[in-house]
Write a protein that holds these residues in place. Structure first.
Motif, PDB file in Angstrom:
ATOM      1  N   PRO A  36       0.808  -1.223   0.000  1.00 31.47           N
ATOM      2  CA  PRO A  36       0.000   0.000   0.000  1.00 31.47           C
ATOM      3  C   PRO A  36       0.841   1.274   0.000  1.00 31.47           C
ATOM      4  N   ARG A 354      -1.216   9.218  -5.019  1.00 31.75           N
ATOM      5  CA  ARG A 354      -1.822   7.885  -4.999  1.00 31.75           C
ATOM      6  C   ARG A 354      -0.820   6.818  -4.554  1.00 31.75           C
ATOM      7  N   GLU A 363      -7.964   0.879   0.603  1.00 27.01           N
ATOM      8  CA  GLU A 363      -7.604  -0.230  -0.275  1.00 27.01           C
ATOM      9  C   GLU A 363      -6.373   0.138  -1.090  1.00 27.01           C
ATOM     10  N   TRP A 365      -3.869   1.029  -3.919  1.00 32.51           N
ATOM     11  CA  TRP A 365      -4.041   1.583  -5.266  1.00 32.51           C
ATOM     12  C   TRP A 365      -3.739   0.526  -6.319  1.00 32.51           C
ATOM     13  N   PRO A 367      -4.035  -3.236  -6.627  1.00 28.75           N
ATOM     14  CA  PRO A 367      -4.554  -4.424  -5.942  1.00 28.75           C
ATOM     15  C   PRO A 367      -3.552  -5.568  -5.970  1.00 28.75           C
ATOM     16  N   ARG A 402      -8.276   3.141  -7.461  1.00 30.19           N
ATOM     17  CA  ARG A 402      -7.390   1.983  -7.626  1.00 30.19           C
ATOM     18  C   ARG A 402      -7.394   1.543  -9.088  1.00 30.19           C
TER      19      ARG A 402
END
Length: 534
Positions: A36, A354, A363, A365, A367, A402
């Motif tokens: 993250p 970001r 969550e 950015w 995945p 994301r």
């Protein structure tokens, strides 16, 4: 231009680690491919303790991951990761055992583990993505403990064994006046190697001229390289200086050197031997002082057998050879490279925040599932393809919280994974050295191998699963089977003829030629032939 010495460095598969002596110096490691907090990407944990029989527990709070060359680091620290550690320990035959902690979600190459799992040293050498808690992706691989910073002064990004070897070779040859042949697949960064050689040589203040021979019309190649006298051919309306003269005192980089026409090959051989060129239409030689760096993604040795390339020229060009590893051989660098390209795109959009979200509970950015797919992809276009995918993702998700794949990228990344996945670990109470479902490759006869390959449509992974062996063993068995060919054994004429007769249908070509579908697909791309299936 005349060579001072001849140095022959054989190019080997980096994933074989240049022999047993060097392989023994490599240690298993975990490198962060996705986190993250993007600044953590590239940090790694050396699993040196496994060699001493000790376990290594990885959780939210332990141990410390360090950037290569640094002494300070931090634990993974993501609040969603479990405090119950994933335990890594050594197993029989050099394998590594993973035991997910109670309540910890651990996935290996996208497969969620339900119990202990094992990976062989060969699988670790190929690089395997390990996903923790759906938030962090690590790559389990073999690493050189002496690796330094992940980005050097010339923009070469990564710390993989293969890239470190390339850096060492550049340092060894950069200051010498010998020609260098850079070999590697399309998009693997061959021109970057050439520029690094120039920048670290005594010629760095002189010109660096880059020429793609594949982009020059064959009838103009001689004049473009060596120059031409006015009136020497139609269109020569004035005296023309060639690339060799333009690069005088510096470095001339010839990309796609295999595309040189026969007459140009003769002229290249002469300038390498004498340091003199003849401009088209002139009989008086001109002396040039140029360090030549050539590059190719072609199998020139095969082209020599087919009469398409001159053996003496190859020997001269390869005064020193550097093999650039394809991206699939350096999966531990994929995360670093993706974020390197992503940061550049985000800076252009003004969205770099970001990469470092203020909310630790947001969550990711990038995945974890997408990061796993990026690490596990084959990347036939190598770094160039990864850069384009990064750009497409960033721009296509502009302003979104994301990244998500669109239909185009979904299709591009949908090819079967080449990354190994390991297998369930045997119970510790029964410390057998082999999993019962696995077979010894030596027990498999050529007829059984051929039958499995045919029934599985020449998909090596499917055939390996059917036979109960690792995919890497398929290659060894084929090499020992005189009646089974590889895509590299096929002549250009045979491929072109089959492509024409099958109407470009890749599956039909695989059935007729009986070679790996993936490898044949790569040969078609190299030859510029379009297939109707991928």
């Amino acid at each position: 231009m005349r060579e001072q010495s001849f140095v022959d460095i054989s190019t080997v598969n980096v994933r074989e680690h240049d022999g047993g002596a060097q392989d023994s110096q490599l240690v298993p490691a975990l490198t962060i491919a996705s986190h993250p907090m993007a600044r953590r990407v590239g940090e790694r944990l050396l699993l040196s303790a496994l060699a001493a029989g000790r376990e290594v527990a990885v959780s939210r709070n332990e141990p410390v991951f360090l950037r290569p060359g640094n002494v300070l680091g931090s634990h993974l620290a993501d609040p969603f990761l479990s405090r119950k550690p994933v335990v890594f320990s050594s197993a029989a035959e050099g394998r590594i055992r993973l035991e997910p902690g109670e309540g910890s979600r651990v996935a290996v190459a996208g497969q969620v583990l339900q119990g202990p799992w094992e990976l062989s040293r060969e699988e670790m050498a190929a690089g395997v993505p390990v996903e923790l808690g759906g938030r962090v992706v690590l790559v389990l691989h073999l690493a050189d403990p002496s690796a330094s910073d992940a980005v050097d002064a010339l923009g070469m990004v990564g710390t993989s064994v293969g890239l470190q070897r390339v850096r060492r070779l550049i340092e060894q040859v950069a200051d010498l006046n010998v020609p260098v042949l850079v070999r590697g697949e399309t998009g693997s960064g061959k021109e970057l190697i050439a520029r690094a050689l120039h920048q670290r040589s005594p010629r760095r203040s002189a010109p660096f001229i880059s020429v793609n021979l594949g982009a020059i019309p064959r009838e103009l190649a001689a004049a473009e390289l060596f120059g031409a006298r006015k009136g020497s051919f139609t269109g020569a309306v004035r005296d023309q200086e060639g690339f060799f003269q333009a690069a005088h005192g510096g470095t001339l980089f010839l990309d796609e050197v295999g595309e040189a026409p026969p007459e140009v090959q003769v002229m290249l051989l002469r300038v390498l031997e004498t340091g003199e060129i003849y401009r088209v239409g002139e009989r008086t030689p001109v002396s040039v002082d140029v360090r030549l760096v050539a590059a190719t993604d072609a199998h020139l040795e095969q082209w020599i057998q087919e009469g398409r390339f001159k053996a003496p020229l190859l020997h001269r060009l390869a005064g020193f050879s550097i093999r650039v590893p394809p991206l699939r051989e350096r999966r531990e660098d994929v995360g670093l490279l993706f974020h390197h390209f992503a940061r550049g795109e985000l800076e252009a959009l003004g969205e770099t925040k970001r990469l470092e979200p203020e909310d630790a509970f947001a969550e990711p950015w990038l995945p974890a599932s997408l990061a796993t797919r990026l690490v596990g992809h084959d990347w036939p276009g190598n770094i160039r393809q990864l850069r384009n995918v990064a750009r497409q993702l960033i721009i296509g998700n502009r302003g979104q919280p994301r990244l998500q794949l669109d239909a185009q990228l979904e299709q591009e990344l949908a090819s079967a994974k080449a990354v190994p996945t390991g297998h369930p670990a045997p119970e510790r109470a029964a410390p057998a050295t082999k999993v019962t479902s696995r077979r010894r490759p030596a027990d498999i006869q050529e007829t059984e191998l051929l039958e499995a390959l045919r029934e599985c449509g020449w998909d090596f992974q499917a055939a390996a699963d059917r036979l109960g062996i690792h995919r890497t063993s398929i290659y060894d068995l084929i090499e020992r089977s005189p009646n089974i060919r590889t895509a590299g054994d096929l002549s250009v004429e045979e491929i072109v003829r089959c492509h024409l007769e099958c109407g470009g249908d890749l599956d039909a070509m695989v059935r007729r030629l009986e070679v790996s579908k993936r490898a044949l697909g790569r040969r078609l791309k190299e030859l510029g032939l379009v297939s109707t299936q991928t």
